[in-house]
Scaffold this active site. Sequence first.
Site, PDB file in Angstrom:
ATOM      1  N   GLU A  85       0.869  -0.990   0.041  1.00  0.00           N
ATOM      2  CA  GLU A  85       0.267   0.167   0.021  1.00  0.00           C
ATOM      3  C   GLU A  85       0.910   1.045   0.024  1.00  0.00           C
ATOM      4  O   GLU A  85       1.335   1.640   0.484  1.00  0.00           O
ATOM      5  CB  GLU A  85      -0.868   0.088   1.007  1.00  0.00           C
ATOM      6  CG  GLU A  85      -1.728  -1.240   1.404  1.00  0.00           C
ATOM      7  CD  GLU A  85      -2.852  -1.040   2.469  1.00  0.00           C
ATOM      8  OE1 GLU A  85      -2.607   0.184   3.680  1.00  0.00           O
ATOM      9  OE2 GLU A  85      -4.356  -2.273   2.595  1.00  0.00           O
TER      10      GLU A  85
ATOM     11  N   GLU B 105      -4.671  -9.105   0.301  1.00  0.00           N
ATOM     12  CA  GLU B 105      -4.919  -9.053   1.556  1.00  0.00           C
ATOM     13  C   GLU B 105      -6.515  -7.980   1.602  1.00  0.00           C
ATOM     14  O   GLU B 105      -7.350  -7.423   0.583  1.00  0.00           O
ATOM     15  CB  GLU B 105      -4.041  -7.410   2.415  1.00  0.00           C
ATOM     16  CG  GLU B 105      -4.468  -7.071   3.454  1.00  0.00           C
ATOM     17  CD  GLU B 105      -3.747  -5.495   4.143  1.00  0.00           C
ATOM     18  OE1 GLU B 105      -2.142  -5.746   3.837  1.00  0.00           O
ATOM     19  OE2 GLU B 105      -4.330  -5.312   4.692  1.00  0.00           O
TER      20      GLU B 105
HETATM   21  C1  GAL Z   1      -4.066  -2.000   5.562  1.00  0.00           C
HETATM   22  C2  GAL Z   1      -2.829  -2.249   5.762  1.00  0.00           C
HETATM   23  C3  GAL Z   1      -2.911  -3.090   7.034  1.00  0.00           C
HETATM   24  C4  GAL Z   1      -3.428  -3.255   8.613  1.00  0.00           C
HETATM   25  C5  GAL Z   1      -4.471  -3.408   7.724  1.00  0.00           C
HETATM   26  C6  GAL Z   1      -5.821  -2.662   8.774  1.00  0.00           C
HETATM   27  O1  GAL Z   1      -4.482  -1.084   4.667  1.00  0.00           O
HETATM   28  O2  GAL Z   1      -1.899  -2.729   4.829  1.00  0.00           O
HETATM   29  O3  GAL Z   1      -0.917  -3.129   7.421  1.00  0.00           O
HETATM   30  O4  GAL Z   1      -3.339  -1.194   8.797  1.00  0.00           O
HETATM   31  O5  GAL Z   1      -5.357  -1.911   6.758  1.00  0.00           O
HETATM   32  O6  GAL Z   1      -6.755  -3.097   8.040  1.00  0.00           O
END
Ligand code: GAL
Length: 938
Positions: free
Chosen positions: A428, A503
């Site tokens: 990200e 993710e």
């Molecule tokens: C994402 C990020 C993670 C964590 C997650 C929480 O954007 O990659 O590290 O922060 O959100 O929802």
Amino acid sequence: MSNWRRLCSALILLAVCMHAEAGADVRERLSLDRGWLFHLGDVVQPPILGHEESYGNAKAGSAAGAAGNEFDDSDWRKLDLPHDWAVEGPFDPKANVAQGYRPRGIGWYRRYLRVDAADRGKHFELQFDAIATHATVWVNGNVVTRNWSGYNASYIDITPYLRYGDALNTIAVRADAEAMEGWWYEGAGMYRHAWLVKRSPVHIATDGVHATPRAGKGKSWSIPVEVTLNNSGKQAADVTVEVTVFDPAGKQVAQRTAAARVGVLATSTVQLPVAIDNPALWSLEKTNLYRVATRVLQGGEQQDELTLHTGFRSIRFDAAQGFFLNGVHVKLQGVCIHQDHAGVGVAVPDSVWEYRLRRLKELGVNAIRFSHNAPAAEVLDLVDRMGFVVMDENRNFNPSPDYMKQLEWMVKRDRHHPGVVLWSVFNEEPVQATEVGYEMVRRMSAAVKALDDTRPVTAAMNGGFLTELNVSHAVDVVGANYQVPDYDKYHKAYPDKPFTSSEDTSAFMTRGEFKTVKEKNLIASYDDDAAKWGNTHRDAWEAIATRPYVAGGFVWTGFDYRGEPTPNEWPSVSSVFGIMDLNGFPKNAYYIHQVQWIKDKPLIHIAPHWNWSGSEGKEIRVMVMANVERIKLLLNGRALGEQQVDPFRMNYFNVAYAPGKLEAIGYRGGQEVARTAVETTGAAVALELVPDRAQLAGDGRDAMPITVRALDAQGRAVPLADAQVTFAVTGGGRSIGHGNGDPNSHEDEKGATRRLFNGLAQLIVQTNYDGKDAVTVVASAPGLVAARVTIPVKPVAAQPYVAEADAPLTFVRSWRIAPDSDTRPDPVQQLAGFDMNTWGWGSPPMVAKAGGKFHLYRSSFTPRKNLADGSGRLRFASIRGKAEVWLNGVLLGKKDGYAPGALDLPLPAGAGKRELNVIVEAEPGQGSGIDGNVTIER
Ligand code: GAL
């Protein structure tokens, strides 16, 4: 000089001796985890003002204060690594929420090291597997490393700075954990292992064996082994490099040798491709590992040997059908995980990692994204052994030389692991949809490919992949964080680009809670709540599972972690995203994923627990999770209904509460294949301790979680028990911390007591070094029968380690030497502070072979605080010639004879810096001087 070396110096024996010595020169990898001294906080030195001090400060080996050689650390705390000081401290509402409200700060470590004189000539490398976060390392007062990441290792050649024999070496580490690289709990300090690696001058470079198998035609494979050699010796070395490959049964399957010449202080690279036909493949179920042993021989004598394991497997990311392992389709049932665990912070013992990965395996996980950084090397060894595929992720997105080194380090260290299937260059990044992002990734991807072109490069993008020019154009597999609504749009626009969720989910749930109580920051476990950008566990997986082109997913997260308590803030201190809590205790999400991910074994689970006293007659929402075809629910034997299993949504019933037994039966083909029940328990009457394993190894490293729970009179675990439990650990081990999975708990994680949270807590015990005695744990709580468990300890040889080095701890090392004279000099004669040249410089042994009759030596030292009472001694190991010793302008003692001898003088009481002047009078025609260590001792 050792007798052995003296002998060797006789020319006639030289060739013979070199061989005999070389034979002993094999690699030793010694643990440097034991015996560090630690100081919490910075150690600030007074400003340097004088000319002499400024001049001295700028010189090699002259680091001041805690970085230096003779700093007084006698009141520092002694500890063993791995160590995370942040987890030891209290929570602070003013501290950073992302770091779990744990103040981090700055800390110092020091370690003394004695190196055998017989090892002179060997190559010594100091290795720190990771230090959080910015680390500066000094060896004998020389700054030797500045490592600006808390997630990569430092390998430091300390050979040139070493002192041998009785002289001590000092390692000092300043860890600056004010620096942050993440938005999660990162811990603080030397939280991974440290090593001292002793090698022959000609040796295999660290991470210097590249052994990544490649598939050929049919069943023929090769490993194009590439070995990098270094030579710190004084002569070029003609060596033979031998690579031998052993199959999982230990049978040799290939061998190859090649000759190489390694120049003085140079590096050579040797290619030794080996062919292997029809190897046993590595897979998630059969983790066949081959051993690659690399030896370096000189004149037939072994100089170095390195063993690593690798596996033969093919991987393919297909744009239409996802991921294939050995040609077999595998949907990635993945989790993202950070690296902290209950009780220990980020200083997680290797055996607790084994426990964590075992929990993931039981859950049905087959893929892990170590987010957002490379894990410890031992974790990837476990991954290979236990059968997971891994997205190995780089921490800092930056193609500048310093940061590129971090990326390259990761690839070099990890490319032999069959488990690693993807390299991720970032997570990200705001520039992901720009030309800048694209250009940066292009460079980083090329750097990865130069080191390993067998695996695709990815980047975890939270959007931007539909723009005209973006990072997705520079990677092999597009990773999407959360972008469910764009999955199909992307695939339609780029049907030839492999795609995975990198993710997803980010759903919230507090373990054991089935009612959301906003004021208490508690979130129910029905999988109703997710971050705005995320999805519930069920929705996220359905979106992935129903799209063949999505290779799979990585749930945010496998375990809770400290920090990021989203959607809450203080007093919440840890996240609630986990499928499991911080201890690895399952939340309801565990069962949701387990029934979705494990197909072969029939599974069924009911939520919630069945202790709803006071809610009699009221409807309770019951969730049944099963991987069978039909389910039936019964309360106290009375059928409540049957349902077809919904594999994505799960099954729900509204049940009027009555205490007793709520039972679910699962059917396949009309046959009962699984059954489970929740029962109303009575009040807790006793505690129970459930060790994770039957035995511990007495190596001082093996650690084990022990589940603590409360039982009712019928021996059933009480789901809402909240007893305050006190622990006593005796025998061959100790507690290293505990947790209970309550994201709002501010209890000390290291103390003797912990409250059960929704029925559970976890205590982690670790054996002592040289542990033989069983470890006994007693858990007690007011009004409950105490629990006791004794865990046998198997005596095992300790991992080879660097012995702790004791006193003397102050060496008087840096001396000025007056021009010699024929007449006795004034011992306290003045020398201007700006005069750096009239007098010479030296360090013992200082022997004048010729010149005048008298030599005047001057130094200064500050005795350690614990010698201020007059218990100290000033010791000259050897002075050649007659001598007078003057301390602060007063004659302290004399040595009368010319013959070399020791001089041991009492050190007068008092604190502060002392000036030392020594006059040595030479025997006519003989060498003279201070020819041994000068130490301050007790
Ligand atoms: C994402 C990020 C993670 C964590 C997650 C929480 O954007 O990659 O590290 O922060 O959100 O929802």
